[in-house]
Design a protein around this motif. Structure first.
Motif, PDB file in Angstrom:
ATOM      1  N   PRO A  82      -9.046  72.221  49.698  1.00 14.02           N
ATOM      2  CA  PRO A  82      -8.473  71.139  50.460  1.00 14.02           C
ATOM      3  C   PRO A  82      -7.023  71.605  51.096  1.00 14.02           C
ATOM      4  CG  PRO A  82      -8.053  71.131  47.915  1.00 14.02           C
ATOM      5  CD  PRO A  82      -8.911  72.142  48.274  1.00 14.02           C
ATOM      6  N   LEU A  83      -6.915  72.532  51.876  1.00 13.47           N
ATOM      7  CA  LEU A  83      -5.768  73.142  52.311  1.00 13.47           C
ATOM      8  C   LEU A  83      -5.032  72.352  53.524  1.00 13.47           C
ATOM      9  CD1 LEU A  83      -3.868  75.999  52.430  1.00 13.47           C
ATOM     10  CD2 LEU A  83      -4.855  76.629  54.223  1.00 13.47           C
ATOM     11  N   LEU A  84      -3.722  72.026  53.473  1.00  8.74           N
ATOM     12  CA  LEU A  84      -3.038  71.185  54.379  1.00  8.74           C
ATOM     13  C   LEU A  84      -1.964  72.179  55.467  1.00  8.74           C
ATOM     14  CD1 LEU A  84      -1.879  68.124  52.214  1.00  8.74           C
ATOM     15  CD2 LEU A  84      -4.059  68.362  53.741  1.00  8.74           C
ATOM     16  N   TYR A  85      -1.838  71.740  56.349  1.00  9.35           N
ATOM     17  CA  TYR A  85      -1.042  72.702  57.189  1.00  9.35           C
ATOM     18  C   TYR A  85       0.267  72.883  56.551  1.00  9.35           C
ATOM     19  CZ  TYR A  85       2.581  69.319  58.876  1.00  9.35           C
ATOM     20  OH  TYR A  85       3.331  68.339  58.734  1.00  9.35           O
ATOM     21  N   PHE A  86       0.915  72.289  55.911  1.00 13.78           N
ATOM     22  CA  PHE A  86       2.253  72.546  55.203  1.00 13.78           C
ATOM     23  C   PHE A  86       2.013  73.581  54.163  1.00 13.78           C
ATOM     24  CE2 PHE A  86       1.318  68.163  53.747  1.00 13.78           C
ATOM     25  CZ  PHE A  86       0.952  68.417  52.508  1.00 13.78           C
ATOM     26  N   ASP A  87       0.853  73.612  53.449  1.00 12.14           N
ATOM     27  CA  ASP A  87       0.377  74.575  52.624  1.00 12.14           C
ATOM     28  C   ASP A  87       0.497  76.066  53.152  1.00 12.14           C
ATOM     29  OD1 ASP A  87       0.299  72.724  50.373  1.00 12.14           O
ATOM     30  OD2 ASP A  87      -1.690  72.535  50.982  1.00 12.14           O
ATOM     31  N   LEU A  88      -0.204  75.984  54.452  1.00 10.49           N
ATOM     32  CA  LEU A  88      -0.089  77.161  55.252  1.00 10.49           C
ATOM     33  C   LEU A  88       1.449  77.822  55.499  1.00 10.49           C
ATOM     34  CD1 LEU A  88      -1.884  79.513  56.635  1.00 10.49           C
ATOM     35  CD2 LEU A  88      -1.819  77.845  58.378  1.00 10.49           C
ATOM     36  N   VAL A  89       2.097  76.652  55.909  1.00 12.67           N
ATOM     37  CA  VAL A  89       3.696  77.026  56.363  1.00 12.67           C
ATOM     38  C   VAL A  89       4.354  77.525  54.965  1.00 12.67           C
ATOM     39  CG1 VAL A  89       5.739  75.795  56.746  1.00 12.67           C
ATOM     40  CG2 VAL A  89       3.706  75.346  58.080  1.00 12.67           C
ATOM     41  N   ASP A 125       0.270  79.920  42.286  1.00  6.29           N
ATOM     42  CA  ASP A 125       0.162  79.453  40.995  1.00  6.29           C
ATOM     43  C   ASP A 125       0.041  77.755  40.905  1.00  6.29           C
ATOM     44  OD1 ASP A 125      -0.208  79.185  38.330  1.00  6.29           O
ATOM     45  OD2 ASP A 125       1.753  79.578  37.590  1.00  6.29           O
ATOM     46  N   ASN A 126       0.965  77.269  41.792  1.00  3.79           N
ATOM     47  CA  ASN A 126       1.207  75.936  41.920  1.00  3.79           C
ATOM     48  C   ASN A 126       0.003  75.326  42.759  1.00  3.79           C
ATOM     49  OD1 ASN A 126       3.593  75.586  40.631  1.00  3.79           O
ATOM     50  ND2 ASN A 126       4.769  76.017  42.438  1.00  3.79           N
ATOM     51  N   LEU A 127      -0.624  76.263  43.778  1.00  2.00           N
ATOM     52  CA  LEU A 127      -1.768  75.632  44.711  1.00  2.00           C
ATOM     53  C   LEU A 127      -2.826  75.424  43.857  1.00  2.00           C
ATOM     54  CD1 LEU A 127      -1.220  77.869  47.965  1.00  2.00           C
ATOM     55  CD2 LEU A 127      -0.801  75.093  47.711  1.00  2.00           C
ATOM     56  N   ASN A 128      -2.878  76.581  42.914  1.00  2.00           N
ATOM     57  CA  ASN A 128      -4.009  76.656  42.139  1.00  2.00           C
ATOM     58  C   ASN A 128      -4.127  75.552  41.215  1.00  2.00           C
ATOM     59  OD1 ASN A 128      -4.285  80.243  41.402  1.00  2.00           O
ATOM     60  ND2 ASN A 128      -4.944  79.091  43.055  1.00  2.00           N
ATOM     61  N   ASN A 129      -3.055  75.165  40.439  1.00  2.37           N
ATOM     62  CA  ASN A 129      -3.066  74.173  39.306  1.00  2.37           C
ATOM     63  C   ASN A 129      -2.877  72.798  39.877  1.00  2.37           C
ATOM     64  OD1 ASN A 129      -3.282  76.082  37.335  1.00  2.37           O
ATOM     65  ND2 ASN A 129      -1.026  76.656  37.351  1.00  2.37           N
ATOM     66  N   LEU A 130      -2.214  72.625  40.987  1.00  8.01           N
ATOM     67  CA  LEU A 130      -1.786  71.060  41.261  1.00  8.01           C
ATOM     68  C   LEU A 130      -2.736  70.794  42.599  1.00  8.01           C
ATOM     69  CD1 LEU A 130       2.051  71.620  41.692  1.00  8.01           C
ATOM     70  CD2 LEU A 130       1.057  70.591  39.802  1.00  8.01           C
ATOM     71  N   TYR A 131      -3.272  71.642  43.290  1.00  8.43           N
ATOM     72  CA  TYR A 131      -4.067  71.241  44.297  1.00  8.43           C
ATOM     73  C   TYR A 131      -5.449  71.702  44.539  1.00  8.43           C
ATOM     74  CZ  TYR A 131       0.778  69.903  45.560  1.00  8.43           C
ATOM     75  OH  TYR A 131       2.003  69.453  45.619  1.00  8.43           O
ATOM     76  N   LYS A 132      -5.676  72.500  43.473  1.00  8.56           N
ATOM     77  CA  LYS A 132      -7.156  73.196  43.501  1.00  8.56           C
ATOM     78  C   LYS A 132      -7.415  73.907  44.764  1.00  8.56           C
ATOM     79  CE  LYS A 132      -7.596  71.110  39.766  1.00  8.56           C
ATOM     80  NZ  LYS A 132      -7.041  71.579  38.430  1.00  8.56           N
ATOM     81  N   VAL A 133      -6.323  74.820  45.047  1.00  3.06           N
ATOM     82  CA  VAL A 133      -6.508  75.696  46.300  1.00  3.06           C
ATOM     83  C   VAL A 133      -6.241  76.870  45.912  1.00  3.06           C
ATOM     84  CG1 VAL A 133      -5.442  76.487  48.444  1.00  3.06           C
ATOM     85  CG2 VAL A 133      -5.500  74.079  48.189  1.00  3.06           C
ATOM     86  N   TYR A 134      -7.318  78.018  46.171  1.00  3.26           N
ATOM     87  CA  TYR A 134      -7.431  79.174  45.360  1.00  3.26           C
ATOM     88  C   TYR A 134      -7.324  80.431  46.512  1.00  3.26           C
ATOM     89  CZ  TYR A 134      -8.784  76.341  41.378  1.00  3.26           C
ATOM     90  OH  TYR A 134      -8.741  75.398  40.341  1.00  3.26           O
ATOM     91  N   PRO A 135      -6.048  80.697  47.059  1.00  6.58           N
ATOM     92  CA  PRO A 135      -6.119  81.819  47.958  1.00  6.58           C
ATOM     93  C   PRO A 135      -6.400  83.012  47.301  1.00  6.58           C
ATOM     94  CG  PRO A 135      -4.211  80.185  48.072  1.00  6.58           C
ATOM     95  CD  PRO A 135      -4.784  80.010  46.798  1.00  6.58           C
ATOM     96  N   ILE A 136      -7.230  83.895  47.882  1.00  6.22           N
ATOM     97  CA  ILE A 136      -7.512  85.405  47.313  1.00  6.22           C
ATOM     98  C   ILE A 136      -6.486  86.343  48.133  1.00  6.22           C
ATOM     99  CG2 ILE A 136      -9.312  86.997  47.338  1.00  6.22           C
ATOM    100  CD1 ILE A 136     -11.214  84.726  47.582  1.00  6.22           C
ATOM    101  N   VAL A 137      -5.660  86.977  47.200  1.00  8.12           N
ATOM    102  CA  VAL A 137      -4.790  87.858  47.738  1.00  8.12           C
ATOM    103  C   VAL A 137      -5.363  89.500  47.424  1.00  8.12           C
ATOM    104  CG1 VAL A 137      -2.409  88.772  47.547  1.00  8.12           C
ATOM    105  CG2 VAL A 137      -2.731  86.387  47.227  1.00  8.12           C
TER     106      VAL A 137
END
Length: 241
Positions: A116-123, A195-207
């Motif tokens: 559930p990525l939002l544009y400000f997450d990408l920013v 870490d915040n994206l994982n725990n707060l928003y269930k967004v899991y970027p792969i680095v």
């Protein structure tokens, strides 16, 4: 006719000014990115105008260097160390402004379509990479530079993310050139952005660390009003008096 012995000193001064301008531009960009949420609308407008003015001034300096290089090639009729130096400086400026394709080591950050990525997450991801020392960034092969915009549009009930007005399709892949270890740690440290994206928003970027990334050049901006201005004499210069 241009005399080769007469112009190196003035070009040195030009390069010095350009270095200062570049430093101010990137410092302003980072300060702007880190403090947007805390600023009033009027303050943001002022910061945007200042950044635009510095960007336009830098573009004018690049145009002057291009003209000097053309003049040098026309008048010298042969390659020279001075010409090669000017070409290298022009290439460096094009790299710094995103107008030249670049390659090198770095990281990729991949976000799949189920996030559930939002544009400000990408920013935030892009800004965190800049803050961690990235020298060049592209999102789905759209080069990010001073002219780039990351926004959100809607298609009926669904929203989608855009870069420079172009819709991003998943997976979204951010490529960043820089020291792979530093960039990786800048994103993944405990309590950090991912870490915040994982725990707060269930967004899991792969680095993933990479050794050979290639980023395209940004599209050339359309200049309707701004034109290169002639160099101005230093303050207090009254014809040598």
């Amino acid at each position: 006719m241009l005399k080769i012995k007469s112009w190196p000193l003035s070009l040195t001064a030009v390069f010095l000014v350009l270095g200062i301008l570049l430093s101010l531009q990137f410092r302003t960009q980072r300060l702007l990115a880190s403090s947007l949420e805390a600023q009033k609308t009027t303050d943001l407008v002022t910061m945007w105008k200042n950044l635009s003015a510095k960007r336009n001034q830098l573009q004018g300096e690049i145009a002057q260097l291009q003209q000097q290089l053309f003049t040098l090639k026309t008048n010298s009729g042969q390659s020279s160390e001075a010409e090669a130096s000017l070409t290298r400086e022009l290439t460096r400026l094009q790299m710094n402004t995103g107008l030249a394709a670049v390659k090198g080591p770095g990281v990729t950050v991949t976000i799949t379509g189920d996030a559930p990525l939002l544009y400000f997450d990408l920013v935030d991801l892009v800004n965190e990479l800049w803050a961690s020392g990235a020298e060049a960034i592209a999102v789905n092969n759209y080069r990010i530079n001073a002219y780039s915009t990351i926004s959100e549009e809607n298609d009926g009930p669904r929203n989608y993310i855009t870069v420079d007005g172009q819709r991003l399709l998943y997976p979204i892949v951010i490529k960043a050139i820089g020291d792979p270890q530093t960039l990786d740690k800048g994103l993944t440290f405990t309590g950090g952005l991912i870490d915040n994206l994982n725990n707060l928003y269930k967004v899991y970027p792969i680095v993933k660390r990479e050794q050979d990334l290639q980023l395209p050049a940004a599209s050339l901006p359309t200049w309707r009003y701004a034109k290169a201005a002639p160099p101005q004499a230093p303050a207090g210069d009254k014809g040598g008096k």
